[in-house]
Design an enzyme around this catalytic site. Structure first.
Site, mmCIF file in Angstrom:
data_model
loop_
_atom_site.group_PDB
_atom_site.id
_atom_site.type_symbol
_atom_site.label_atom_id
_atom_site.label_comp_id
_atom_site.label_asym_id
_atom_site.label_seq_id
_atom_site.Cartn_x
_atom_site.Cartn_y
_atom_site.Cartn_z
ATOM 1 N N HIS A 1 0.858 -1.188 0.000
ATOM 2 C CA HIS A 1 0.000 0.000 0.000
ATOM 3 C C HIS A 1 0.889 1.232 0.000
ATOM 4 C CE1 HIS A 1 -3.918 1.937 0.886
ATOM 5 N NE2 HIS A 1 -3.170 2.864 1.464
ATOM 6 N N SER B 1 -6.150 4.328 9.390
ATOM 7 C CA SER B 1 -6.880 4.272 8.117
ATOM 8 C C SER B 1 -6.268 3.217 7.194
ATOM 9 C CB SER B 1 -6.818 5.670 7.469
ATOM 10 O OG SER B 1 -7.190 5.622 6.129
ATOM 11 N N LYS C 1 -7.730 -1.052 6.631
ATOM 12 C CA LYS C 1 -8.112 -1.589 5.308
ATOM 13 C C LYS C 1 -7.274 -2.813 4.975
ATOM 14 C CE LYS C 1 -7.571 2.402 3.325
ATOM 15 N NZ LYS C 1 -7.788 3.815 3.349
HETATM 16 N N1 URA Z 1 -4.070 6.583 2.578
HETATM 17 C C1 URA Z 1 -5.104 6.076 3.314
HETATM 18 O O1 URA Z 1 -5.663 5.038 2.994
HETATM 19 N N2 URA Z 1 -5.490 6.766 4.406
HETATM 20 C C2 URA Z 1 -4.897 7.888 4.806
HETATM 21 O O2 URA Z 1 -5.284 8.434 5.813
HETATM 22 C C3 URA Z 1 -3.840 8.410 4.030
HETATM 23 C C4 URA Z 1 -3.430 7.725 2.909
#
Ligand code: URA
Length: 434
Positions: free
Chosen positions: A82, A183, A187
Site C-alpha cells: 500500500h 486508516s 483496510k
Molecule cells: N491513505 C489512506 O488510505 N489513508 C490515509 O489516511 C492516508 C493515505
C-alpha cells in the site's frame, strides 16, 4: 457510555479505552453518532494525539466495522502493498507483476484517486476493457489461476474508515499519524493479507512532509501490525517530486509498460528494487538482498513480469495490445510544452501543485462522482537536479479541454524553482523500517 464523555476525555488529553473506541466506531458506522460529533472527536485526536494502544484499538475497531476477506485458501502467505499516496505513483502497476512472476500470490485491492493523489484502479481502467470491479469469487479465482488480480473492493471493507476519511478531508485532519496509520492498517487487515508492505511517501507531494513524521508513521504502523498479528515493513520514499515522468492515467500505464520492458527512470528503478526486495524477504524467498535484486532484474530482463502484466490485463477483460503497442492509447488533443523562462538547475518541484494541476486537467476527481479523462495529464521533462536552458521544456501539458491549457501552463511554470547553483539529484529511498 456516550459520545459526549468520549469527546471531552480526548479534548482533555486523556487516553481512550478500547471500549470507548469501539463504541465510537460502531455507533458512528451505524449512523448513531452525528458527523459534527465525530468531527469534534477526530479534531481532538488530531490535536492531542493517541498512544500506540489507542491507535491499535482504533485500527482493529475500524477493521472489524465491516466485511473481512479471508484469503487463506489461496496461500498461507499473502503479501500486500500500500502507498500512502503521491503524484505519478505507478509503482503498483510495475511491482505487482514482478512479484507475481516470482510466484508470490498477488491479491490486491486498490483505490481510486481522490484529492491530488492518483489511484491505481483509475489507471487500470484507462486500459480499454479492463474490469476493476470483479466479484470476490472471480478475484480469488484469478489469483489461483494466474497468481495475480488487481481490483477495487466490492466488499464493504472497513466502512468506518470510509466515513472517517471523508470527514477528515472536510475538516483539515488528513495529515495526522494515528489517523493515517489506522486508516491504512484497518483496510489492509480487513483485506486479508498477513504480510503488509507500506510505501510511506514523504515530501511536498505527500501527507508526511518531513522524514521525522514519516519515520514516526512507519514505526506506528509496524507496531500496530505486530499487535494485530501481521508482519509490517515500511519503505519511506521521496515525494519531493513526482515518481517517474508521467502523471495521469493512460500516461502512467504507458510508463509502467515501458518500465516492465526495462526502460525506467532512476527513481522508479530505486523504488521498485527497494520495495520488491522487502516483499521477497517477507514472502520468504531469500534473506539475501543481492539475490532478491537479481530476482527482480531477471523478472524484468526475461520479460516475465511484462508477460504477467499482459496476462493480468487479458484475464480481467482488457486489451493487452495497448501494452504491446502503447501508441494505440488515445492521445490528448493538445500536447503543449511548458517552456522555462530561466536557465539553471531545478532545485525544487512543487509536487502537490503538480498533482492538483493534473486533477484540473481531468486526470483526477475533485468529487467522487467526477468522471476521469484518461488521456489528460502531465509529462515531466526535467526533475530535481536537471539543468534547463531558457526556452527548453520543463514539462508537457496533455489536455483535451483547450480552455484549461493556459492556466495549467502558468501553474506548471510556477511549480519549478530554478537556481543558478548545481543541485544534486535526490535519493528516491529515504529509509526502511522492518
Ligand atoms: N491513505 C489512506 O488510505 N489513508 C490515509 O489516511 C492516508 C493515505
Amino acid at each position: 457510555m456516550n459520545i459526549l464523555s468520549i469527546i471531552s476525555k480526548k479534548r482533555d488529553k486523556k487516553a481512550l479505552t478500547k471500549e470507548e473506541i469501539e463504541y465510537f466506531i460502531n455507533e458512528y458506522t451505524k449512523g448513531n453518532i452525528t458527523d459534527y460529533q465525530a468531527a469534534a472527536l477526530v479534531m481532538a485526536i488530531y490535536i492531542n494525539g493517541m498512544n500506540y494502544e489507542e491507535t491499535t484499538n482504533l485500527t482493529i475497531a475500524m477493521a472489524n466495522s465491516g466485511e473481512k476477506l479471508d484469503l487463506s485458501d489461496i496461500s498461507k502467505c499473502i503479501v500486500d502493498k500500500h502507498s500512502s499516496g503521491g503524484v505519478g505513483d505507478k509503482i503498483t502497476l510495475i511491482l505487482m507483476p514482478i512479484i507475481a512472476s516470482l510466484n508470490i500470490p498477488v491479491a490486491k485491492m486498490s483505490g481510486r484517486g481522490l484529492g491530488f493523489t492518483g489511484g491505481t484502479a483509475d489507471k487500470l481502467e484507462s486500459i480499454p476493457g479492463y474490469k476493476v470491479d470483479l466479484s470476490i469469487d472471480e478475484f480469488k479465482q484469478n489469483v489461483k489461476d494466474i497468481g495475480i488480480s488487481l481490483i477495487t473492493s466490492s466488499l464493504n471493507l472497513a466502512p468506518a474508515d470510509k466515513k472517517i476519511y471523508a470527514l477528515r478531508d472536510t475538516i483539515a485532519c488528513t495529515d495526522n499519524i494515528p489517523l493515517i496509520a489506522s486508516s491504512i492498517m484497518s483496510k489492509k487487515i480487513a483485506a486479508g493479507a498477513n504480510k503488509i508492505l507500506i510505501d510511506i511517501t514523504c515530501g511536498n507531494g505527500a501527507f508526511m512532509k518531513d522524514i521525522k513524521q514519516a519515520k514516526e508513521l512507519a514505526n506506528t504502523m509496524v507496531k500496530i501490525g505486530n499487535l494485530a498479528g501481521r508482519e509490517v515493513r515500511c519503505v519511506i520514499t521521496n515525494m519531493d517530486e513526482p515518481v517517474g515522468n508521467a502523471i495521469g492515467n493512460s500516461l502512467e500505464v504507458i510508463e509502467a509498460a515501458r518500465a516492465l520492458k526495462g526502460e525506467m527512470t532512476e527513481d522508479v528503478k530505486e523504488i521498485i528494487l527497494a520495495l520488491g526486495v522487502q516483499m521477497i524477504f517477507m514472502a520468504g524467498l531469500t534473506n539475501d538482498r543481492l539475490k532478491a535484486e537479481m530476482m527482480i532484474a531477471d523478472s524484468i530482463n526475461s520479460r516475465k513480469a511484462y508477460e504477467k502484466f499482459k496476462e493480468l490485463i487479458r484475464k480481467q477483460g482488457g486489451d493487452d495490445s495497448y501494452i504491446e503497442n502503447t501508441d494505440r492509447f488515445t492521445k490528448a488533443k493538445y500536447v503543449i510544452p511548458v517552456l522555462s523562462e530561466n536557465s539553471g538547475h531545478v532545485k525544487e518541484i512543487k509536487t502537490e501543485l503538480i498533482g492538483n494541476i493534473s486533477v484540473y486537467l481531468g486526470a483526477g476527481r475533485t468529487k467522487k462522482e467526477d468522471s476521469i479523462d484518461f488521456s489528460a495529464g502531465i509529462m515531466m521533462n526535467k526533475k530535481i537536479g536537471s539543468y534547463v536552458e531558457v526556452g527548453q521544456p520543463l514539462a508537457y501539458v496533455y489536455a483535451n479541454d483547450e480552455k484549461k491549457i493556459d492556466g495549467a501552463v502558468k501553474n506548471l511554470k510556477e511549480s519549478f524553482v530554478i537556481d543558478s547553483k548545481k543541485v544534486s539529484k535526490p535519493k528516491a529511498i529515504l529509509g526502511t523500517i522492518a
